[in-house]
Design an enzyme around this catalytic site. Structure first.
Site, short mmCIF file in Angstrom:
data_model
loop_
_atom_site.label_atom_id
_atom_site.label_comp_id
_atom_site.label_asym_id
_atom_site.label_seq_id
_atom_site.Cartn_x
_atom_site.Cartn_y
_atom_site.Cartn_z
N ILE A 134 126.26 -74.83 -48.40
CA ILE A 134 126.20 -76.19 -47.86
C ILE A 134 127.62 -76.72 -48.07
CG2 ILE A 134 125.23 -78.51 -48.07
CD1 ILE A 134 122.62 -77.25 -49.00
N PRO A 135 128.41 -76.78 -47.01
CA PRO A 135 129.86 -76.89 -47.15
C PRO A 135 130.42 -78.27 -47.49
CG PRO A 135 129.28 -76.83 -44.85
CD PRO A 135 127.99 -76.66 -45.62
N CYS A 136 130.15 -78.73 -48.70
CA CYS A 136 130.67 -80.02 -49.13
C CYS A 136 132.20 -79.98 -49.27
CB CYS A 136 130.00 -80.48 -50.41
SG CYS A 136 130.08 -79.28 -51.76
N HIS A 137 132.76 -78.79 -49.37
CA HIS A 137 134.23 -78.68 -49.46
C HIS A 137 134.91 -79.13 -48.17
CE1 HIS A 137 132.81 -74.79 -47.88
NE2 HIS A 137 133.95 -74.75 -47.20
#
Length: 166
Positions: A134-137
């Protein structure tokens, strides 16, 4: 019952968590909020199919391929608001970024509100229990600043470099 295993990725050691069927967590060693969404003690179990699928996904990701998030059965545990934010994170394409403010604006529009706090969005993004996948970056500050990554700004920078964004 919840299970965990540890893996090594190019950015260090990670812990995976599962309810036996779904991936519920992925944290870097020493990450803020490590395991906080798992409601009970995790038992180490290295041979779960979901852990093998996740390891394969991560191997492909770190070798420059672009595996789809939808390939993995995910079940992050959190409030309805956080779930909505995490779902939006999954919609950010590989190699692209967005801001906390843009997500807040989108949430406000969906809910028919005049305003949504970017800080509230930041709190939900920061508590994402399934890092990398889950690409919170891919969420940055309003001026492109690399802020707010629970796994550490150094890891956020490396993930964004890996995806060719910086």
């Amino acid at each position: 019952m919840f299970f965990s295993t540890e893996l090594r990725v190019p950015l260090g050691k990670i812990t995976l968590a599962s309810d036996g069927e779904y991936l519920c967590g992925l944290w870097f060693q020493g990450q803020k909020y490590f395991g906080e969404t798992i409601p009970e003690e995790m038992h180490q179990k290295n041979d779960l199919e979901i852990f093998q699928k996740t390891e394969n996904w991560l191997e492909r990701y770190f070798t420059g391929k672009r595996p789809e998030i939808s390939e993995l059965p995910l079940r992050p545990i959190g409030s309805e608001f956080r779930q909505r934010i995490w779902k939006m994170l999954c919609e950010i394409p590989y190699g692209e970024i967005t801001t906390y403010g843009e997500i807040a604006h989108r949430i406000a529009e969906e809910q028919g509100l005049e305003h949504m706090s970017a800080q509230a969005v930041g709190g939900a993004v920061g508590h994402n229990p399934i890092s990398i996948i889950i690409p919170c970056h891919r969420v940055v500050g309003s001026k492109g600043g690399l802020t707010g990554y629970a796994g550490g700004i150094d890891k956020k920078r490396k993930l964004l470099e890996h995806e060719g964004m910086i």
